[in-house]
Enzyme design. Structure first.
Site, PDB file in Angstrom:
ATOM      1  N   LYS A  50       0.920  -1.195   0.067  1.00 34.36           N
ATOM      2  CA  LYS A  50      -0.070   0.131  -0.163  1.00 34.36           C
ATOM      3  C   LYS A  50       0.705   1.232  -0.122  1.00 34.36           C
ATOM      4  CE  LYS A  50      -4.119  -2.249   2.188  1.00 34.36           C
ATOM      5  NZ  LYS A  50      -4.348  -2.530   3.281  1.00 34.36           N
ATOM      6  N   GLN A  94      -4.520  -1.130   9.760  1.00 38.22           N
ATOM      7  CA  GLN A  94      -4.482  -2.366   9.059  1.00 38.22           C
ATOM      8  C   GLN A  94      -5.122  -3.457  10.075  1.00 38.22           C
ATOM      9  OE1 GLN A  94      -3.476  -3.181   5.827  1.00 38.22           O
ATOM     10  NE2 GLN A  94      -4.294  -5.219   6.262  1.00 38.22           N
ATOM     11  N   ASP A 117     -10.804   3.509   4.399  1.00 38.36           N
ATOM     12  CA  ASP A 117     -11.284   1.983   4.313  1.00 38.36           C
ATOM     13  C   ASP A 117     -12.692   1.966   4.367  1.00 38.36           C
ATOM     14  OD1 ASP A 117      -9.627  -0.138   3.844  1.00 38.36           O
ATOM     15  OD2 ASP A 117      -9.160  -0.386   6.123  1.00 38.36           O
TER      16      ASP A 117
END
Ligand code: NAP
Length: 297
Positions: A50, A94, A117
């Site tokens: 990422k 994460q 997200d």
């Protein structure tokens, strides 16, 4: 007859190019911060890729790697500080987090305007209400891939296997937003094979290697395989592993009109959609117009 392979890598590369072009048109570089707690090998790989993709798109990438024994309070304090930092446009924590940390408490500390997200309660609420907002990346990527095969999903019968907060539920809502007729299947669904055979678009987000077999698929259907499962691969040598999807690809491609491979399908789209969300988040929070390169994608 053999169906088409939906090339997620190529479609993601095209979206990433659009993001990079959009970034060039912005008054300054957006910044994405990814927070990783612990040393889960898969998460390490995701965070590194990422970061690389963020830099390649011309944005600033900050990786915060914290030890596995970081307390929930410390993590929340870090995320809260990022939420308040005017230089930060996107925050991604994460998942999964170590067991002693409640993910919901940490997600609640993310400023919804920076929720790239799309997992905060505010973002989920906007999705349910049909209001503009940041959408979860993997489900958005799944819809984009399906639309490369069937641009107009209105009236399509879509079956989503899986009802997780991360994938299944938002995917179902996003296909509904496309005016598809959506069925959500899960571990309590009866006669799953027959339910799946009714699908014009079958989305598998289960986490069970190659569970969806060829005879679960309606001839001519589009199959989106979200699953990423690591399984033993003795053919590659002792102790070796490989990634497979939730769909038995070799069987599916014989029946379906088109199938996403896994790896190489939804996975690359997830990262591309994360980059897109970072630009959209920066534009919304800073009052910038979304550049043309991204306005249509
Ligand atoms: P999850 O939270 O474990 O959810 C799995 C869902 O599948 C649950 O809703 C579960 O039903 C359902 N399920 C489990 N066994 C089933 C069965 N035998 N029959 C029917 N339904 C069943 O997983 P997730 O986070 O949604 O992830 C799903 C898959 O996508 C995993 O392989 C994951 O690695 C992958 N993934 C890929 C990406 C990417 O970028 N490519 C991103 C995220 C996830 P219940 O609710 O009834 O338990």
């Amino acid at each position: 007859m053999s169906g088409r392979i939906i090339d997620g890598k190529a479609i993601a590369a095209s979206l990433r190019a659009d993001v990079a072009a959009a970034v060039k048109a912005l008054p300054s570089q957006p910044a994405l911060v990814v927070v990783l707690v612990g040393d889960d090998p898969a998460s390490q790989v995701y965070v590194t890729s990422k970061g690389k993709a963020t830099r390649e798109a011309g944005m600033r990438s900050v990786e915060i790697r914290l030890p596995a024994d970081t307390s929930e309070a410390d993590l929340i304090a870090r995320v809260d500080a990022l939420s308040r930092d005017p230089e930060v446009d996107g925050i991604l924590v994460q998942l999964p987090l170590p067991k002693h940390i409640h993910e919901a408490n940490v997600l609640a500390a993310i400023d919804p305007l920076k929720d790239v997200d799309g997992l905060t309660e505010a973002s989920a609420g906007k999705l349910v209400l049909g209001k503009p907002g940041l959408r979860p990346c993997t489900p958005v990527g799944s819809v984009i891939l399906a639309k490369t095969e069937r641009p107009d999903l209105a009236g399509a019968n879509v079956v989503v296997i899986g009802r997780s907060i991360l994938v299944g539920k938002p995917a179902a809502l996003l296909f509904l937003e496309q005016n598809a007729s959506v069925t959500i299947a899960h571990s309590k669904t009866r006669d799953l094979r027959m339910v799946c055979r009714g699908a014009d678009v079958l989305v598998a987000a289960v986490g069970r290697p190659e569970m969806v077999r060829g005879d679960w698929i309606r001839p001519g259907a589009i199959v989106i395989d979200v699953g990423t499962n690591r399984v033993p691969a003795p053919e590659k040598g002792e102790g070796k592993t490989k990634l497979v999807g939730d769909v038995h690809f070799a069987e599916a491609i014989q029946v379906a009109a088109a199938v996403t491979p896994s790896p190489g399908g939804v996975g690359p789209m997830t990262i591309a959609c994360l980059l897109r969300n970072t630009v959209l988040a920066a534009c919304a929070r800073r009052g910038w117009t979304v550049p043309d390169a991204l306005a249509q994608s």
